[in-house]
Design an enzyme around this catalytic site. Sequence first.
Site, PDB file in Angstrom:
ATOM      1  CG  ASP A   1      -0.386   0.019   2.516  1.00 23.18           C
ATOM      2  OD1 ASP A   1       0.852  -0.099   2.622  1.00 23.18           O
ATOM      3  OD2 ASP A   1      -1.141   0.164   3.515  1.00 23.18           O
ATOM      4  CB  SER A   2       4.589   1.684  -0.119  1.00 21.78           C
ATOM      5  OG  SER A   2       4.790   0.546  -0.919  1.00 21.78           O
TER       6      SER A   2
ATOM      7  CG  ASP B   1       0.382  -3.987   2.191  1.00 22.88           C
ATOM      8  OD1 ASP B   1       0.138  -4.669   3.202  1.00 22.88           O
ATOM      9  OD2 ASP B   1       1.186  -3.036   2.172  1.00 22.88           O
TER      10      ASP B   1
ATOM     11  CE  LYS C   1       3.150  -5.704   3.883  1.00 25.33           C
ATOM     12  NZ  LYS C   1       2.625  -4.664   4.799  1.00 25.33           N
TER      13      LYS C   1
ATOM     14  CD  GLU D   1       0.579  -1.419   8.069  1.00 28.90           C
ATOM     15  OE1 GLU D   1       0.210  -0.640   8.974  1.00 28.90           O
ATOM     16  OE2 GLU D   1       1.067  -1.017   6.990  1.00 28.90           O
TER      17      GLU D   1
ATOM     18  CD  GLU E   1       7.938  -0.082   7.499  1.00 26.90           C
ATOM     19  OE1 GLU E   1       6.976  -0.806   7.179  1.00 26.90           O
ATOM     20  OE2 GLU E   1       8.125   1.063   7.047  1.00 26.90           O
TER      21      GLU E   1
END
Length: 277
Positions: free
Chosen positions: A44-45, A83, A113, A115, A182
């Site tokens: 999602d970057s 993501d 993925k 978070e 991270e």
Amino acid sequence: MRVTVNTIREMKQRKEKIVMLTAYDYSTAKLVDEAGVPLILVGDSLGMVVLGYESTIPVTMDDMIHHTRAVVRGVRKAMVVGDMPFMTYHTGISDALRNAARFIQEGGAQAVKLEGGVTVAETVKRIVDCGIPVMGHIGLTPQSIHQLGGFSAQGKTPEAALRLLDDARALEKAGAFAVVLELVPAPLARLITQELSIPTIGIGAGPDCDGQVQVVSDLLGLYSDFVPRHAKQYAKLAGEIKAAIASYISEVKEGSFPTLEHCPTMDEKLLEGLKRS
Ligand code: KIV
């Protein structure tokens, strides 16, 4: 043969470093896959490096599915991980399952993925139970940037380090096949890597993780104005791209591009008689 969760697990067992790189479009994904990267993350970057937002928070499921489909079309061998964006797995298990399923069914990804650690462990378990491989992501979790108060390193006190270790263990127990660390101090990342049976994939977490992930735009030097500390530029494409565009501008202006070799030919005699007089 397509890379699978088993390939990734076996790489940790063999102590073979796992390389992951982001991609957001067909042509980049094709290059990344052809170069031999086994794990491609449609991160999602993309909100920041492709769509120009200040954070990943505005990114929607539709944005992610659109880019995941493009990436998947370019990939033959790598495992593609989608993501899950902000708040698409927090509003209830059925929302999380529906959104994870969209990545697999509509996007064509092989895994998702998300978070978080302890707080999302039950969600991870339910997604895995449905047959969808899940990668965890702890440490600096950019979707929680407002809560964390900035893009800073995590786990630097004994209490925070223990919380991260608990998060990592919760993800492993929930069935995650790997976990991204991270901006975690290197000694803590090493400890987590030793404690887990599943691979850790670091970004700004030191050399002892089982693998590394980088944002492709950072690695290729597509931005010259900001280079995050955790990134290494293996090329400086921003400069090369601008120089190429500058050459194009000047050649068009001076008339040296295009030449006849850049366009179709025809027998000019066929044009005789078409002129007005
Ligand atoms: O979105 C992303 O690119 C990521 C990586 C930095 C791990 O989550």
